[in-house]
Design an enzyme around this catalytic site. Sequence first.
Site, mmCIF file in Angstrom:
data_model
loop_
_atom_site.group_PDB
_atom_site.id
_atom_site.type_symbol
_atom_site.label_atom_id
_atom_site.label_comp_id
_atom_site.label_asym_id
_atom_site.label_seq_id
_atom_site.Cartn_x
_atom_site.Cartn_y
_atom_site.Cartn_z
ATOM 1 N N SER A 148 0.831 -1.203 0.000
ATOM 2 C CA SER A 148 0.000 0.000 0.000
ATOM 3 C C SER A 148 0.865 1.252 0.000
ATOM 4 C CB SER A 148 -0.904 -0.011 1.242
ATOM 5 O OG SER A 148 -1.730 1.111 1.261
ATOM 6 N N GLY A 149 0.555 2.155 -0.931
ATOM 7 C CA GLY A 149 1.311 3.403 -1.034
ATOM 8 C C GLY A 149 2.444 3.354 -2.031
ATOM 9 N N THR A 153 -2.145 1.701 -7.965
ATOM 10 C CA THR A 153 -3.339 2.275 -8.602
ATOM 11 C C THR A 153 -2.954 3.311 -9.638
ATOM 12 O OG1 THR A 153 -4.622 1.890 -6.590
ATOM 13 C CG2 THR A 153 -5.512 3.464 -8.170
ATOM 14 N N ASN A 198 -1.040 5.068 3.165
ATOM 15 C CA ASN A 198 -1.415 5.581 1.840
ATOM 16 C C ASN A 198 -2.748 6.319 1.958
ATOM 17 O OD1 ASN A 198 -1.926 6.017 -0.848
ATOM 18 N ND2 ASN A 198 -2.086 3.867 -1.423
ATOM 19 N N SER A 201 -5.517 4.272 -0.582
ATOM 20 C CA SER A 201 -5.172 2.854 -0.615
ATOM 21 C C SER A 201 -6.340 2.028 -1.154
ATOM 22 C CB SER A 201 -4.814 2.385 0.799
ATOM 23 O OG SER A 201 -4.589 0.992 0.817
ATOM 24 N N SER A 202 -6.063 1.171 -2.132
ATOM 25 C CA SER A 202 -7.093 0.261 -2.647
ATOM 26 C C SER A 202 -7.332 -0.825 -1.608
ATOM 27 C CB SER A 202 -6.642 -0.383 -3.964
ATOM 28 O OG SER A 202 -6.476 0.576 -4.963
ATOM 29 N N GLY A 428 0.028 -6.012 -2.435
ATOM 30 C CA GLY A 428 1.320 -6.675 -2.314
ATOM 31 C C GLY A 428 1.426 -7.371 -0.961
ATOM 32 N N GLU A 430 1.940 -8.087 2.721
ATOM 33 C CA GLU A 430 1.712 -7.172 3.843
ATOM 34 C C GLU A 430 2.205 -7.782 5.150
ATOM 35 O OE1 GLU A 430 -2.088 -4.486 2.343
ATOM 36 O OE2 GLU A 430 -2.332 -5.811 4.091
#
Length: 1036
Positions: A148-149, A153, A198, A201-202, A428, A430
């Site tokens: 994330s970040g 996206t 993020n 973040s998705s 990804g 985590e």
Amino acid sequence: MMELKIQLVPTGEIILPPGKNGESYCHSCAKAVGSDWERAMMESALTARDRVGVQDFVLLENHTSEVAFIENLRKRFKENLIYTYIGSVLVSVNPYKDLEIYTKQHMERYRGVNFYEVSPHIYAVSDNAYRSMRSEKRDQCILISGESGAGKTEASKKVLQYYAVTCPASEHVQTVKDRLLQSNPVLEAFGNAKTLRNDNSSRFGKYMDVQFDFKGAPVGGHILNYLLEKSRVVHQSHGERNFHIFYQLIEGAEDELLRRLGLERMAQQYQYLVKGSCPKVSSINDRSDWKVVRKALSVIGFSDDEVEELLSIIASVLHLGNVQYSGEDSGSSYITTDTQIKYIARLLGVDFSVLKEALTHKKITAKGEELMSPLNQEQASSARDALSKAIYGRTFTWLVNKINTSLAFKDKFNSKNASVIGLLDIYGFEVFQNNSFEQFCINYCNEKLQQLFIELTLKSEQEEYEAEGITWEPVQYFNNKIICDLVEEKFKGIISILDEECLRPGDASDITFLVKLEDTVGGHAHFVTHKLADGKTRKVMGREEFRLLHYAGEVNYNVNGFLDKNNDLLFRNLKEVMCSSENRILTQCFSREELTDKKLPETTATQFKNSLAKLMEILMSKDPSYVRCIKPNDAKQAGRFEEVLVRHQVKYLGLMENLRVRRAGFAYRRRYEVFLQRYKSLCPDTWPSWDGRLVDGVSTLVKHLGYKPEEYKLGRTKIFIRFPKTLFATEEALEERKHSLATKLQASWKGYNQKTKYRKLRWVLGFMFRHHPRCPENEYFLDYVRYTFLMKLHRALPKTVLDKSWPTPPPALTEASELLRKLCMQNLVWKYCKTISPEWKHQLEQKVVASEVFKDKKDNYPQSVPKLFVGTRLDGDDINPKVLQALGTEKMKYAVPVTKYDRKGFKARARQLLLTASSAIIVEEAKLKQRIDYSALKGVSVSSLSDGLFVLHVTCEDNKQKGDAVLQSDHVIETLTKVAICADKINNININQSSIKFTLGQGKEGIIDFTSGSELLVAKAKNGHLSVTAPRLNSR
């Protein structure tokens, strides 16, 4: 005056010296860096690699060193070079600032260019996938991963934007492009949230197929979504927010809309929005984003009613969060906020009392009888939260399906033939301080993707070696199938054990699940718990945790919440309430079939495992490209590179393993033509050009450079170089060679420049003396003018006989030009005559005679020009056999029906005119009424008007003749042309303006008067003359 210094670096990028403020990018000169520079820049000046690193990690000398890997990333990041390759894999570092490298000019620079001919970029990957799809007719996919970040996206957006700008377009295609692009802000609003790492973040995985037609234009799309983080709807960690759409609605919606939804413009009023204590974020403008989302919904094709119902559902979730409970002494609970229930019931279109009861009771079945059991305060709160998560999760799935309907390729006939590029934007690996069920699923997904990645990378490498005829050397690598089996194996895997605990009767809990894991997989090499661990490991593990040794490292998972999140259960009576909703979206989200289906629903983990298996099948059927995203720091600051954090991601993304696989054989490979074009100047035999086979040229070049046999291999179309140092030495030799080449180029340029100046001087002098006789001063000018005219003439010679164009010659070539023109026309005529058939030649000869006789004289002549003359107007069946018998051996050349006017009274009679080799014969049915020998034919008279009358004049001495014949033909031009040719009387056809005199016989004379009128009339006039009125067709 500012001096612009541009330096070429090994990666092919342009590096500008830092400005006054330390920035490395020069906006004013961005446009000066055009596509013409690309090939010259590529792989040049490798001496600069100490400062900016190498553009492909494969070229790292110490490729097994993680320190060298990260240092190369750091060097490039400091120079704003955020993209680097590992072979064909793109590594992207989030710059946290706008680098101005995503303009339309940049897109055009990468369009249709070989992957390695330009510097690393997301556009290079996008274009390579697109060209492979078009040329190889194989579906492609681009896999974008990272934590994330890291910019996943944004990377997927850039790919879609690239296709939207560079692919062919039409009105329909533009609509599809707009919808593809506008699906992003909608999905981000409903599926993204601000997290600690993020701001956008998705919170779901996304796979999008973009469909292309045979022209290469995007014509449709389809989206698959994975594992939406529904728990975020009801709970957020400190410093995090709920999904964007809630804040956008409250901040951006019109006052009237908020009134209808029962909302206030203050996020702090809603329990589901205050858990993270972060209602506002400086980097997010919710009001502006609301406008973008509303516009996007319209573009995608949402009706106003659908938008209203969708927002009603979102508002109902906020109201659900504000439902408060209180407990009774008996332990049951009751709702203390009836106002909220009224809002919720109205927004969801359900009955108030039924909803209120469902939020405080659950329906149970005992001995075939349904009973309502009251819930305590904690159970009721859990039921409320479960309903909120279910409503939001199912609405999100409906939203994705609605977008898919909008993007669907409507042409069913061609949809099967459409090519596809897939985009996978997925979470990804985590690792948090506290890792739960979501991290377990996400990391399992990454294990599967890593397994696929290594398999496909090795497969791709092996296929390239085999295609080039190079011996494949087996590569040793960590096969993470053992970890995937640990998670997903039937009956013995972690997911199976979790499902078994969720479904078994009795008091199953997260702790019993952990105990069951220890009993079943406790002996696995990649699994450990606090109970099974050694003393050192126990110090860093909780009693409620288990550890998995993933390919990317160790992760501890806390089992608290595993069973609840895996079950994701909604009480039956709450489902019944939702199935009765009048909201048309909810009726699609909650099917009544669920109420009658006795089959247990799949658990969340099993659903995810099955979805992942389908995704693997999709990806295996396509040719993959990879984008690995890295975030340089947790503070989201530009220019800040935290080595520990980057090393963590390099490890979890498996980049070193990827590099090791890619470098197992040869570090560098290029097509022969590219290699030879770049380095040919280093060998006298290949410079300045090589005329033989490319492989022979490359072989000659590398032998001259002193390559050892173990340093390279020659394939069928490529050269493979094993060690980067070999390439670097070649590059350094090229750098030295460039100095001598530059000296030669300078000398050549100076010589050319002086010659040009001399020619200009001679030109000016020649122009001044251009009207003088030829002399030394003007001979160059005159020769040039003549040469220019002749070259212009050469390019503009007439192509057909009818083309009369001809360039204007200079005065000195006027006579020569006229002679050339005559010669050209004679040649064209000769060429034309050679191609015509005898039949066409005969036709043209007749047309020439008609032109000589009638052009500009007879009014209806122009109408006859485009019509072909026929051989005869009467077939053998049209002529009486007795007539044919009377003709005997005489061959009939032409026959036409005519009208004969009597000498007495001018009465019209139908007759036939036959032409033979010696005479013209007028026939009445079976009788030969009059035979006129051509020797007795004095001439033919015809008027200048558009009528078809003509007179055949005969000699008075011929006693056989009764007088001249007055005839009329519908094909008068054709008929008289045939008469003139057969009788050889071309010069004896007279065209009269007003009247024709003719002999009646016995010395008497008749007259035909011709006048213009509106229509054709032939009649005897009062004065005894034959009067003919004919319309005028052409003015002369």
